[in-house]
Design a protein around this motif. Structure first.
Motif, short mmCIF file in Angstrom:
data_model
loop_
_atom_site.label_atom_id
_atom_site.label_comp_id
_atom_site.label_asym_id
_atom_site.label_seq_id
_atom_site.Cartn_x
_atom_site.Cartn_y
_atom_site.Cartn_z
N UNK A 118 0.94 -1.04 -0.28
CA UNK A 118 -0.02 0.03 -0.07
C UNK A 118 0.90 1.31 -0.08
N UNK A 119 1.58 1.56 -1.10
CA UNK A 119 2.56 2.51 -1.25
C UNK A 119 1.81 4.10 -0.97
N UNK A 120 0.49 4.10 -1.31
CA UNK A 120 -0.22 5.50 -1.12
C UNK A 120 -0.64 5.41 0.53
N UNK A 121 -0.39 4.58 1.35
CA UNK A 121 -0.91 4.73 2.79
C UNK A 121 0.34 5.62 3.61
N UNK A 122 -0.49 6.00 4.54
CA UNK A 122 0.46 6.89 5.48
C UNK A 122 0.48 5.74 6.82
N UNK A 123 1.49 5.67 7.45
CA UNK A 123 1.71 4.96 8.42
C UNK A 123 1.53 5.81 10.01
N UNK A 124 0.63 5.50 10.71
CA UNK A 124 0.45 5.75 11.99
C UNK A 124 1.13 4.93 13.19
N UNK A 125 1.77 5.51 14.14
CA UNK A 125 2.29 4.27 15.26
C UNK A 125 2.13 4.97 16.64
N UNK A 137 7.23 5.33 10.60
CA UNK A 137 6.00 5.98 10.64
C UNK A 137 6.06 7.49 10.11
N UNK A 138 4.76 7.71 9.33
CA UNK A 138 4.66 9.07 9.39
C UNK A 138 4.31 10.18 10.27
N UNK A 139 3.49 9.39 11.26
CA UNK A 139 3.07 9.97 12.56
C UNK A 139 3.26 9.29 13.32
N UNK A 140 3.97 9.69 14.75
CA UNK A 140 4.06 9.00 15.82
C UNK A 140 3.21 9.82 16.96
N UNK A 153 -4.88 13.97 7.84
CA UNK A 153 -4.01 13.66 6.68
C UNK A 153 -4.72 13.26 5.38
N UNK A 154 -3.97 13.81 4.29
CA UNK A 154 -4.77 13.64 2.96
C UNK A 154 -4.81 12.20 2.52
N UNK A 155 -4.09 11.33 3.02
CA UNK A 155 -4.14 9.98 2.45
C UNK A 155 -5.62 9.31 3.09
#
Length: 166
Positions: A118-125, A137-140, A153-155
């Motif tokens: 899922x390359x379009x996904x943002x990672x939240x951790x 992660x894009x957001x921690x 997020x726009x994703x």
């Protein structure tokens, strides 16, 4: 001198179970002069031994405050969250060796595979995740911060490394 209020004494969490008071109290005693900060997922006995009880959303501000006062911290029970707080704040911290079994399950290799799918996904951790996961992660952030990030997020596709149901 402290009163700890809990909705139920039967509440359990792997962090709580990995930080029994009969082991934690001597650990604290072996590090005199440190301010004891515990995460909210601990028993009433462990909380009673603490100077501060924090959630993930206030852990960093509290550690910054204590560091600003020149205090050294003894952190429990989650070593991953403690390590994250230590990295962000630069506070002098001794970490209890516990970890959340749910967050421990999020391994970087599995996360990389999901990112590839899922390359379009943002990672939240959540910061209880291992450091290798946080680096991807894009957001921690705390649960509240992750929910807000999901809104902002726009994703439209998100990979979320935290408790089931979020």
């Amino acid at each position: 001198e402290k009163r700890v209020l809990m909705a139920t004494l039967d509440a359990e969490c792997s962090l709580d179970l990995e930080c029994p008071a009969d082991q934690f109290i001597p650990f604290c005693d072996s590090h005199p002069g440190r301010t004891v900060v515990v995460y909210s997922n601990t028993s009433a006995e462990v909380k009673a031994r603490a100077d501060w009880v924090v959630t993930s959303s206030i852990a960093v501000p509290v550690a910054r405050y204590l560091k600003g006062r020149g205090e050294k911290i003894l952190w429990a029970p989650d070593r991953h969250l403690g390590s994250y707080v230590q990295q962000v704040t630069g506070a002098d911290m001794v970490l209890w060796p516990g970890a959340c079994v749910v967050h421990e399950a999020f391994k970087a290799q599995a996360l990389e595979a999901l990112k590839h799918q899922h390359p379009e996904a943002a990672v939240l951790a959540h910061p209880e995740s291992p450091a290798a996961v946080l680096q991807l992660a894009d957001v921690v952030g705390s649960t509240t911060q992750l929910i807000q990030a999901a809104r902002d997020l726009p994703q439209r596709t998100l990979i979320v490394a935290t408790d089931n149901g979020i």
